[in-house]
Design an enzyme around this catalytic site. Structure first.
Site, PDB file in Angstrom:
ATOM      1  CG  ASN A   9       9.915   7.813   7.402  1.00 26.19           C
ATOM      2  OD1 ASN A   9      10.638   8.087   8.367  1.00 26.19           O
ATOM      3  ND2 ASN A   9       8.917   8.603   7.020  1.00 26.19           N
ATOM      4  CE  LYS A  11       5.652   7.456   8.918  1.00 29.32           C
ATOM      5  NZ  LYS A  11       4.344   7.891   8.505  1.00 29.32           N
ATOM      6  CG  HIS A  96       7.231  12.351   5.352  1.00 31.57           C
ATOM      7  ND1 HIS A  96       6.067  12.434   6.078  1.00 31.57           N
ATOM      8  CD2 HIS A  96       7.347  11.056   4.967  1.00 31.57           C
ATOM      9  CE1 HIS A  96       5.513  11.235   6.132  1.00 31.57           C
ATOM     10  NE2 HIS A  96       6.271  10.376   5.472  1.00 31.57           N
ATOM     11  CD  GLU A  98       4.268  11.436   9.087  1.00 32.66           C
ATOM     12  OE1 GLU A  98       5.423  11.271   9.507  1.00 32.66           O
ATOM     13  OE2 GLU A  98       3.529  10.490   8.740  1.00 32.66           O
ATOM     14  CD  GLU A 168       5.645   8.943   1.274  1.00 31.48           C
ATOM     15  OE1 GLU A 168       5.917   7.769   1.502  1.00 31.48           O
ATOM     16  OE2 GLU A 168       5.731   9.837   2.137  1.00 31.48           O
ATOM     17  N   GLY A 174      -0.127   5.959   6.637  1.00 27.16           N
ATOM     18  CA  GLY A 174      -0.452   5.539   7.997  1.00 27.16           C
ATOM     19  C   GLY A 174      -1.928   5.254   8.217  1.00 27.16           C
ATOM     20  CB  SER A 214      -1.122   2.020   3.688  1.00 26.49           C
ATOM     21  OG  SER A 214      -1.505   2.972   4.659  1.00 26.49           O
TER      22      SER A 214
HETATM   23  C1  PEP Z   1       5.597   7.282   5.101  1.00 24.29           C
HETATM   24  O1  PEP Z   1       5.643   7.740   6.219  1.00 24.29           O
HETATM   25  O2  PEP Z   1       6.365   7.720   4.216  1.00 24.29           O
HETATM   26  C2  PEP Z   1       4.639   6.220   4.827  1.00 24.29           C
HETATM   27  C3  PEP Z   1       4.437   5.877   3.593  1.00 24.29           C
HETATM   28  O3  PEP Z   1       4.010   5.672   5.911  1.00 24.29           O
HETATM   29  P1  PEP Z   1       3.061   4.353   5.922  1.00 24.29           P
HETATM   30  O4  PEP Z   1       3.770   3.296   5.119  1.00 24.29           O
HETATM   31  O5  PEP Z   1       2.907   3.990   7.345  1.00 24.29           O
HETATM   32  O6  PEP Z   1       1.772   4.755   5.272  1.00 24.29           O
END
Ligand code: PEP
Length: 258
Positions: A9, A11, A96, A98, A168, A174, A214
């Site tokens: 992703n 973003k 997601h 976000e 998630e 992040g 992460s």
């Molecule tokens: C995500 O945005 O779905 C995500 C898991 O981000 P990150 O790997 O940066 O934590």
């Protein structure tokens, strides 16, 4: 056996034609010999067409990060699933954290998008996960159950079977703080129990559930080797072709062990 699926992703990053070209040329070449792992990259809308062109004949599929719940109409600034489909994309990320937290997307809204994505023949990757305070207050399973009840409301067995779920934990996205393999596995197992109760055991066993939060080349293998984790949705570490490739290789190693 469920296949492993690794999503990248991007973003709101790498969205210019030049960045997309440089990144995908390298990723296509790195992943040329990858077998048995489904790889899907989610660039910004502006570069979806180019990304599709650049990955033709490769092991990489291209998906969208979001979509609207209608096919057309007066929705300034929105993107129809029909447009996404017309580019040859097969996947779309929905819900997601976000989108939920910054853009106030509710489970009900995500449910409308989910039904439309399925009608359009797109494979939705539906994200669910708890905030840090919810985990600290022992509410993780309650939150996950609520999100599943509302986000998947009204889906028949044939539809849920076409859906990928991404667990998630929001506190891990992040932040560099990953859920331990045990923490993630516990929630993935709970998701399958829920699916078994709502649908049946065969559905629970068949659905792919990714972990996201992460993931990096160092922790990926230990997460993916858990019984109920079927790969990952990767944010930050998908922005560099080599680190994303390392994560894909970790998934390949898991496949080879099975
Ligand atoms: C995500 O945005 O779905 C995500 C898991 O981000 P990150 O790997 O940066 O934590």
């Amino acid at each position: 056996m469920r296949g492993l699926i690794i999503g990248g992703n991007w973003k709101m990053n790498l969205g210019t034609p030049e960045e997309t070209r440089v990144h995908l040329k390298e990723l296509v070449s790195l992943t040329r010999s990858v077998n048995n792992v489904e790889i899907v990259v989610f660039p910004p809308f502006t570069t979806l067409y180019l990304a599709k062109e650049l990955t033709k004949g490769s092991n990489i599929k291209i998906g969208a990060q979001n979509m609207h719940f209608e096919l057309s109409g007066a929705y300034t600034g929105e993107i129809s699933p029909k447009f996404i489909k017309s580019l040859g994309c097969e996947h779309v990320i929905l819900g997601h954290s976000e989108r939920r937290d910054i853009f106030h997307e509710s489970d009900e809204l995500i449910n409308r998008k989910l039904k439309k994505a399925l009608q359009m023949g797109l494979t939705p990757i539906v994200c669910i996960g708890e905030h840090l305070d919810e985990r600290e207050n022992g509410k993780t399973k309650e939150i996950i159950q609520y999100q599943m009840e509302h986000t998947f409301r009204g889906l028949i067995k044939e539809e849920i079977l076409k859906t990928v779920i991404a667990y998630e934990p929001i506190w891990a996205i992040g932040t560099g703080k990953t859920a331990t393999p045990e923490q993630a596995e516990e929630v993935h197992e709970f998701i399958r129990e829920f699916l078994s109760q709502e649908y049946d055991e065969s559905v629970a066993r068949a659905i792919r559930i990714q972990y996201g939060g992460s993931i990096n080349p160092t922790n990926a293998f230990d997460l993916f080797k858990e019984k109920n984790i079927d790969g990952g949705l990767v944010g930050g570490a998908s922005l560099k072709p080599d680190s994303f490739h390392e994560i894909i290789k970790a998934a390949e190693r898991i496949h080879d062990l099975e």
